[in-house]
Design an enzyme around this catalytic site. Structure first.
Site, PDB file in Angstrom:
ATOM      1  N   HIS A 320      24.658  15.907  -3.903  1.00 30.00           N
ATOM      2  CA  HIS A 320      24.442  17.506  -3.250  1.00 30.00           C
ATOM      3  C   HIS A 320      25.678  17.589  -2.573  1.00 30.00           C
ATOM      4  CE1 HIS A 320      22.799  20.457  -0.692  1.00 30.00           C
ATOM      5  NE2 HIS A 320      21.818  20.547  -1.660  1.00 30.00           N
ATOM      6  N   ASP A 377      15.583  18.700  -6.159  1.00 28.14           N
ATOM      7  CA  ASP A 377      15.183  18.889  -7.654  1.00 28.14           C
ATOM      8  C   ASP A 377      14.576  17.272  -8.334  1.00 28.14           C
ATOM      9  OD1 ASP A 377      15.415  21.607  -7.954  1.00 28.14           O
ATOM     10  OD2 ASP A 377      17.682  21.049  -7.773  1.00 28.14           O
TER      11      ASP A 377
END
Ligand code: SDX
Length: 443
Positions: A320, A377
């Site tokens: 991320h 996700d």
């Protein structure tokens, strides 16, 4: 070039009186330092080019604060996420998605009366214009529902024109239309993709049961509301509702800054979300897990490929830009996966593979040294699978959840003092000026 900050007093207001000195070509410039309410610090370079002729260069905007915002706070090092000051863990446990949507848009948790009024307003705004149903017949069979969603949301601008004077009442209606109709359009696109008649939204149902009923009931089969599934989808929406200046939200702000129609603005956000490096990762994770299952391995081979700079494979759902520790949304989703898949008759071999992959990756120096942890996700597709949501709809559900966040950012920008068209600069690296060449003399 050198930059130094003077003074260290953190204040609530962003104008601190502190400055940073930057020396360029031997000349020194004083730039204001701004601080956020949680101590984040920035050097305001807005006046730098005018004063010095220099712009800043920042690949992927990794070090660029594009706006001031009071909506969402993330501390990526410590894995903290808050909407309007409320920890995501508390909202996930105690709130509903409708309540969170209100909070994001208007800044405060609603009273019971305000929530009731807001829910009713969303329900009253949930029908799309009947003529829009013609569109769904025109899309080719097998069209990706994200393409249908982006197109149809943009077309709302033609059915619900925005008045020249956007007063508070008109604005509230647009916000409600988008939050409510994105969900209606999503369900219709699914019904059309499987060749079943559409189901209209019901005034009697809350946001999530309404959505599930539009998706799964048919003239020959009623959808029986399962509160565990309702809770799972509500939770999914809450966790996806906002995430400050991510790729799609920045797209919303950038598109909105041209004063484009807000329906087109949200459509742009949906398109940006679709890519597998962003919201499309929830589908890509499931594809990856299915591939590992089909190969019969435990994921070691996939991880080897994900680490290899000569392949384009990446461990989907990992890494991320902001989180350099575990994404707090991933922990909540993982816990909820356990809960949902512990129900009788509910197992999923892909969940076992996902946990094994995580275990291997989090012992591997490649992932540890780069601070690559599961992101939102990684487990979200597994929750959606357990809730019976079809694979092609995963990113659409992300878009439904993210709509209040996009709208909150659009609204903040539209009414904010920083409101200027977004227009970054560049460093030109093409050819210098050259003479035009006759066609016959080229080559
Ligand atoms: C979302 O921004 C948001 O807030 C987004 C989001 C939201 O709510 O809006 O949180 C939702 O989009 C989540 C992210 C979903 N995407 C994926 O899961 C795709 C896989 N992840 C990566 O592609 C990547 O980690 C990104 C796109 C998420 C972040 O990219 P960055 O910040 O540009 O990081 P990078 O690509 O520069 O990676 C740094 C290093 C590189 O290695 P080196 O060049 O230093 O050797 O880490 C490696 C990368 O190759 N790396 C990975 C990896 N992610 C990064 N290696 C293997 N597998 C991965 N998943």
């Amino acid at each position: 070039m050198a930059a130094t900050a003077k003074g260290d007093t953190a204040k609530r207001e962003t104008a601190t009186g502190e400055t940073a000195t930057i020396i360029l070509e031997g000349k020194s410039y004083e730039l204001p330092v701004v601080r956020g309410t949680e101590g984040e610090k920035a050097v305001d370079i807005s006046g730098l080019r005018k004063a010095s002729g220099f712009v800043t260069l920042d690949r992927g905007y990794e070090n660029t604060g594009s706006c001031r915002s009071a909506i969402t706070f993330i501390d990526g090092e410590r894995g903290i996420l808050r909407y309007r000051g409320y920890p995501i863990e508390d909202l996930a446990e105690h709130s509903t998605f409708t309540e969170v949507a209100y909070l994001l848009l208007y800044g405060e948790l609603p009273t019971a009366g305000q929530l009731e009024e807001f829910s009713t307003f969303l329900n009253e705004s949930s029908l799309i214009h009947e003529d829009m149903l013609h569109f769904f017949v025109g899309f080719p069979r097998g069209s990706h529902p994200m393409g249908i969603l982006a197109t149809t949301v943009a077309s709302l601008s033609t059915f619900y024109p925005i008045p020249d004077q956007l007063d508070g009442k008109a604005e509230r209606q647009i916000l409600a239309n988008l939050i409510s109709q994105v969900r209606t359009i999503a369900a219709i696109s699914y019904k059309k993709s499987i060749g079943e008649p559409i189901v209209y939204p019901s005034y009697r149902l809350r946001y999530v049961p309404n959505f599930l009923t539009m998706m799964f009931s048919s003239p020959v089969k009623d959808y029986r509301i399962d509160e565990d599934i309702v809770r799972a989808i509500d939770l999914f929406f809450i966790l996806h509702a906002d995430h400050e200046q991510n790729c799609s939200t920045s797209t919303v702000r950038m598109t909105g800054s041209s004063l484009a129609n807000v329906y087109a603005v949200i459509s742009a956000g949906i398109s940006a979300l679709w890519g597998p490096r962003h919201g499309g990762a929830n589908q890509a994770v499931i594809t990856m897990l299915q591939q590992i299952l089909a190969e019969g391995g435990d994921g070691t081979e996939f991880i080897r490929r994900a680490k290899d700079r000569n392949t384009t494979d990446r461990l989907m759902g990992f890494g991320h830009r902001v989180y350099k520790s575990y994404d707090p949304r991933a922990s909540i989703l993982k816990r909820h996966c356990h809960k949902l898949l512990n129900r009788p008759g509910m197992t999923d071999p892909l969940f076992d593979i996902a946990q094994r992959l995580e275990e291997i990756a989090l012992k591997d120096d490649y992932f540890l040294s780069r601070n690559l942890y599961p992101n939102v996700d990684f487990y979200s597709g597994l929750i959606l699978r357990a809730a019976g949501i079809p694979y092609d709809m995963f990113t659409v559900l992300f878009a439904i959840g993210r709509t209040p966040g996009w709208l909150a950012h659009w609204r903040e920008m539209y009414h904010g003092e920083d409101f200027r068209i977004a227009r970054p600069r560049q460093i030109y690296t093409g050819p210098g000026a050259r003479a035009w060449v006759e066609r016959s003399k080229r080559g």
